[in-house]
Design a protein around this motif. Structure first.
Motif, mmCIF file in Angstrom:
data_model
loop_
_atom_site.group_PDB
_atom_site.id
_atom_site.type_symbol
_atom_site.label_atom_id
_atom_site.label_comp_id
_atom_site.label_asym_id
_atom_site.label_seq_id
_atom_site.Cartn_x
_atom_site.Cartn_y
_atom_site.Cartn_z
ATOM 1 N N LEU A 36 0.835 -1.207 0.000
ATOM 2 C CA LEU A 36 0.000 0.000 0.000
ATOM 3 C C LEU A 36 0.867 1.253 0.000
ATOM 4 C CD1 LEU A 36 -2.641 1.576 0.280
ATOM 5 C CD2 LEU A 36 -2.512 1.194 2.755
ATOM 6 N N LEU A 37 1.911 1.249 0.819
ATOM 7 C CA LEU A 37 2.809 2.403 0.876
ATOM 8 C C LEU A 37 3.473 2.641 -0.471
ATOM 9 C CD1 LEU A 37 4.241 4.583 2.548
ATOM 10 C CD2 LEU A 37 5.974 2.873 3.154
ATOM 11 N N THR A 40 0.812 3.926 -3.052
ATOM 12 C CA THR A 40 0.432 5.302 -2.722
ATOM 13 C C THR A 40 1.535 6.277 -3.112
ATOM 14 O OG1 THR A 40 -0.907 4.493 -0.863
ATOM 15 C CG2 THR A 40 -0.326 6.826 -0.874
ATOM 16 N N VAL A 43 1.726 6.639 -7.039
ATOM 17 C CA VAL A 43 0.647 7.480 -7.571
ATOM 18 C C VAL A 43 0.919 8.944 -7.260
ATOM 19 C CG1 VAL A 43 -1.807 8.029 -7.407
ATOM 20 C CG2 VAL A 43 -1.079 5.646 -7.477
ATOM 21 N N TRP A 44 1.360 9.232 -6.035
ATOM 22 C CA TRP A 44 1.634 10.618 -5.637
ATOM 23 C C TRP A 44 2.765 11.210 -6.462
ATOM 24 C CZ3 TRP A 44 5.975 12.980 -3.438
ATOM 25 C CH2 TRP A 44 5.773 14.304 -3.032
ATOM 26 N N GLN A 154 -2.641 0.526 -13.926
ATOM 27 C CA GLN A 154 -1.501 0.760 -13.033
ATOM 28 C C GLN A 154 -0.226 1.113 -13.803
ATOM 29 O OE1 GLN A 154 -3.545 -2.089 -12.489
ATOM 30 N NE2 GLN A 154 -4.676 -0.967 -10.921
ATOM 31 N N GLU A 186 -4.989 -2.044 -6.040
ATOM 32 C CA GLU A 186 -4.977 -0.723 -5.430
ATOM 33 C C GLU A 186 -6.170 -0.636 -4.488
ATOM 34 O OE1 GLU A 186 -4.035 2.892 -7.817
ATOM 35 O OE2 GLU A 186 -4.387 1.567 -9.528
ATOM 36 N N PRO A 187 -6.166 0.338 -3.560
ATOM 37 C CA PRO A 187 -7.371 0.552 -2.752
ATOM 38 C C PRO A 187 -8.561 0.877 -3.643
ATOM 39 C CG PRO A 187 -5.500 1.752 -1.845
ATOM 40 C CD PRO A 187 -5.062 1.237 -3.180
ATOM 41 N N ALA A 190 -9.174 4.121 -5.581
ATOM 42 C CA ALA A 190 -8.423 4.418 -6.807
ATOM 43 C C ALA A 190 -9.323 4.386 -8.027
ATOM 44 C CB ALA A 190 -7.273 3.428 -6.974
#
Length: 360
Positions: A36-37, A40, A43-44, A154, A186-187, A190
Motif C-alpha cells: 500500500l505504501l 500510494t 501514484v503521488w 496501473q 490498489e485501494p 483508486a
C-alpha cells in the motif's frame, strides 16, 4: 487426476483455512501494508509531477482492472478494437504479454497475444514490457489513430486520454484486501481515477448489481458504469478447425478445461449454453500444459464415457502443441468456446460509444 489448484490464490481469497494458513495470512497482511505504501507513493509521485508521464503523439485508451484474476478485460479490448475499426480508425494494441515455455522448453508468445492476433488479424498487437518504446518504434514507419493500452490502469508511466476499468461482477473486489493478502491491486478509492467503469459478466454475478453500484457510489465514483455480459458466440472444433454451432453441446455431458483467473464464470457460461459439466479441470492462471496433463484428462474422459472437452480461446492457443494427443483420441472431441462482450441495454452501449469515440 485432480484439479490443479492455485494454492496462493486460494489463500488470499480466503478459500483455505487452518492455523498455519492463519499465520501465513498475517505475514501477507503485513506485506500488503508495505505494498500500500509503495502504490500510494508511486501514484503521488506521478500526480505531483515529480515522475513524468510520457505522452504519445496520438490518443491512448487504457483498459485495466483493480483486481488480479480474470475480469473479462480481453473481450473488452477486442470490442474496443472492433469498434474503432468500424469507425474507420486505426487502432493498435499495446500489451505486456505473459511469456511462458512450451513443451519444447523454448519461449512461447503469450497465449493472449496470439489469440488477439488471430481474432484481430488487421489490428497490430505490440507485445513487450516497454510499451512506450514499442509504440514509438511502431510510429516511426506506421500510422495509428489510437493505442489501446492493455492492462494499463496501473501503468502510470504512460499518459492516457481515457481510463477504462473492467470490474468482474461475479467477484468485484475479493475479500477487500490489497495484494498479497487479497486480490486488490490498489485501494478501491483508486477507481475514482477511471473515466469509465465496465461491469463484466453481469448475467453471472453473485452479488446483486445494485449492491456493486452502491459500493461504487459510497467510495465516490461518479463516472458512467456500464453493464455487459460475455455472450457465447460459437464453438471451434480444434481437431479440424471447423466452426460449430453452440447447439451441438446442448444436453451433452462434457469436461471443461481452462487455466483462468475466474474458472467459475467459464463453467457457468457452459452450463447456460446447455452443457452438463461432469468435471472441470481448472488449472492455475497462465498455466502451461504438458503431455501428462492431457493424457490424464483423456483417460478420465474414457473412464467416464465423456466424448467432449471444451476449453477457452486462450487455452486453445496453449494447447496447440498438444493437439496430437487429442487427435489420437478419436472418441473425444475438443472444442473451444468463443465469447463476445455485449451490452445489457442500449443506454449503456450508447454511453460507452460516446465516451470511447469522443476523445477530443
Amino acid at each position: 487426476m485432480g484439479t490443479v489448484s492455485n494454492f496462493p490464490y486460494r489463500v488470499v481469497t480466503d478459500d483455505v483455512h487452518g492455523p498455519l494458513v492463519s499465520v501465513l495470512k498475517f505475514f501477507l497482511w503485513v506485506l500488503s501494508l508495505v505494498y500500500l505504501l509503495a502504490v500510494t507513493l508511486a501514484v503521488w509521485l506521478y500526480r505531483s509531477g515529480i515522475l513524468k508521464q510520457h505522452r504519445l503523439p496520438c490518443r491512448v485508451v487504457s483498459v485495466g482492472n483493480i483486481t488480479v484474476g480474470g475480469t473479462g478485460k480481453t473481450p473488452l479490448v477486442i470490442k474496443l478494437a472492433q469498434i474503432y475499426k468500424q469507425n474507420k480508425l486505426k487502432p493498435v494494441i499495446l500489451t505486456r504479454g505473459y511469456m511462458g515455455r512450451g513443451i519444447t522448453g523454448h519461449n512461447k508468445q503469450s497465449d493472449e497475444v496470439t489469440m488477439l492476433r488471430e481474432i484481430l488479424p488487421d489490428v497490430p498487437v505490440l507485445s513487450g514490457a516497454d510499451r512506450i518504446r514499442n509504440a514509438e518504434e511502431f510510429l516511426e514507419n506506421n500510422q495509428a489513430d489510437v493505442f489501446i493500452l492493455d492492462d494499463g490502469f496501473q501503468h502510470w508511466r504512460l499518459a492516457r486520454d481515457l481510463d477504462i476499468v473492467a470490474i468482474d461482477a461475479t467477484n468485484p473486489w475479493g475479500n477487500g484486501r490489497l495484494l498479497p493478502r487479497g486480490i486488490l491491486r490498489e485501494p478501491l478509492y483508486a477507481l475514482r481515477r477511471a473515466d469509465l467503469l465496465i461491469l463484466t459478466k453481469t448475467d453471472l454475478g453473485a452479488p446483486p448489481i445494485a449492491s456493486i453500484r452502491q459500493r461504487l457510489k459510497d467510495i465516490g465514483c461518479r463516472q458512467p458504469v456500464v453493464e455487459t455480459v460475455h455472450k457465447p458466440a460459437g464453438l471451434t472444433d480444434l481437431k479440424t478447425g471447423t466452426p460449430r454451432e453452440l447447439r451441438i453441446i446442448a444436453g451433452q455431458t462434457v469436461c471443461a478445461l481452462c487455466s483462468l483467473g475466474a474458472p467459475a464464470a467459464f463453467a457457468a457460461t457452459l452450463t447456460r449454453s446447455g452443457a452438463r459439466i461432469q468435471k472441470a479441470f481448472n488449472f492455475a492462471d497462465h498455466y502451461v500444459y504438458n503431455v501428462t496433463d492431457i493424457r490424464s484428462i483423456l483417460e478420465h474422459c474414457r473412464r467416464n464415457h465423456i466424448g467432449i472437452v471444451i476449453t477457452t480461446q486462450k487455452d486453445a492457443v496453449k494447447l496447440a502443441d498438444l493437439r496430437d494427443e487429442f487427435q489420437k483420441a478419436r472418441d473425444v472431441r475438443l472444442f473451444s468456446l468463443h465469447v463476445e462482450l455485449t451490452f445489457r441495454d442500449d443506454t449503456g452501449e450508447n454511453a460507452f460509444l460516446k465516451r470511447i469515440l469522443d476523445l477530443s
